[in-house]
Design an enzyme around this catalytic site. Structure first.
Site, PDB file in Angstrom:
ATOM      1  CG  ASP A  89     -11.822  25.091   6.878  1.00 55.90           C
ATOM      2  OD1 ASP A  89     -11.666  24.210   7.753  1.00 55.90           O
ATOM      3  OD2 ASP A  89     -12.094  24.826   5.693  1.00 55.90           O
ATOM      4  CB  CYS A  92      -8.997  21.373  10.897  1.00 52.67           C
ATOM      5  SG  CYS A  92      -9.339  21.923  12.585  1.00 52.67           S
ATOM      6  CG  HIS A 259      -1.702   8.867  23.088  1.00 54.93           C
ATOM      7  ND1 HIS A 259      -0.540   8.421  23.688  1.00 54.93           N
ATOM      8  CD2 HIS A 259      -2.505   7.771  22.988  1.00 54.93           C
ATOM      9  CE1 HIS A 259      -0.634   7.133  23.933  1.00 54.93           C
ATOM     10  NE2 HIS A 259      -1.821   6.707  23.527  1.00 54.93           N
ATOM     11  CG  HIS A 287      -5.418  23.326  13.213  1.00 55.40           C
ATOM     12  ND1 HIS A 287      -6.310  23.598  12.201  1.00 55.40           N
ATOM     13  CD2 HIS A 287      -4.357  22.706  12.636  1.00 55.40           C
ATOM     14  CE1 HIS A 287      -5.809  23.168  11.052  1.00 55.40           C
ATOM     15  NE2 HIS A 287      -4.628  22.621  11.283  1.00 55.40           N
TER      16      HIS A 287
END
Length: 294
Positions: A89, A92, A259, A287
């Protein structure tokens, strides 16, 4: 001394420039469209913070998708055991950080870390006040987060269990307030260090620092990128690892999952540089979810 400080600032800017370039690479249009298609469905069906799932559940989302993504999920499964989804939304990142950090304190019962973050929160208050924010505009959000922080420390009548933490994270009257706390902290840090963040904000949005904070940081539902992550990590003194799941291939067609560790720049965070961050988030374009190492 000034030369030393200038070198540190230059090094930080070089790192942020690299991260800006990396972030653009991860904004893959195909996977963004695929993920956007499920976000509307998630907004209705998925709670703010979901239950922990085996990492293999990710494969079901991409079984008809790009083979590189599926291979990267298999690589991820060598290091990570589970995922906890958050609602797509626009909140996150903050929601994932909220639950991930409070869960970390609940599991570790690290009173020294709680003392450390409370001191940083007090500095965040002073920052907002110095920037002209009236205290009544943010004090309730700060008070509620501190209440949640105290509640995950065991030994008092107000202490909560893991199930209660999950329940609170799904309660809009608590969860949304904590998200707003993080948004105020992030905005204050960006505004305080406007000279540092301005070039990268201009590169991302072509707006001023003030406009960026008003339109992309403080309002609920606005997505976060590396600028917000750096600001929140630095302000609270909490390191964050973000694992990137995209469809890009590596050199010689090898499959690696990249990462980045966002390490606070404050001098009293030296200890965190020698250990892995306690919070790991999975970033798919647009997201964030929470990852759990094996």
């Amino acid at each position: 001394m000034q030369d030393q400080e200038r070198d540190v600032a230059d090094a930080e800017k070089e790192t942020l420039t690299s991260e800006t370039d990396d972030w653009k690479k991860y904004r893959d249009d195909d996977i963004m469209q695929q993920h956007s298609a499920i976000q509307a469905e998630q907004a209705v069906k998925v709670p703010f913070v979901g239950d922990k799932e085996p990492l293999s559940s990710l494969e079901a989302e991409y079984h008809l998708g790009n083979s590189i993504v599926l291979k990267k999920i298999k690589v991820l499964s060598e290091q990570y055991a589970a995922i906890r989804r958050t609602r797509g939304d626009g909140n996150c990142f903050f929601r994932s950080f909220m639950f991930g950090y409070l869960e970390h304190i609940l599991d570790s019962q690290d009173h020294n870390e709680v003392h450390h973050i409370k001191a940083n929160i007090e500095e965040c208050k002073k920052t907002l006040q110095s920037l002209g924010y009236a205290e009544f505009t943010f004090e309730d959000f700060f008070a509620l987060f501190l209440e949640q922080l105290d509640s995950v420390l065991q030994g008092s009548e107000d202490s909560i269990s893991h199930d209660e933490l999950l329940c609170r994270s799904r309660d809009p009257s608590i969860s949304d307030y904590v998200v707003m706390f993080f948004r105020f902290v992030t905005s204050g840090e960006i505004r305080k260090r406007s000279e540092f963040f301005e070039p990268f904000i201009l590169g991302l949005t072509n707006t001023s620092v003030e406009q960026f904070c008003k339109s992309a940081v403080e309002p609920m539902g606005e997505e976060s990128d590396h600028v917000q992550i750096i600001a929140l990590s630095d302000a609270l003194g909490v390191p964050i690892r973000v694992v990137y799941l995209d469809r890009s291939s590596c050199e010689n067609n090898s499959i690696n999952v990249n990462h980045h560790d966002f390490i606070p720049t404050s001098s009293d965070s030296d200890v965190s540089k020698t250990t892995n961050p306690s919070i790991t988030l999975l970033y798919r374009p647009g997201h964030y979810d929470i990852l759990y190492p094996k």
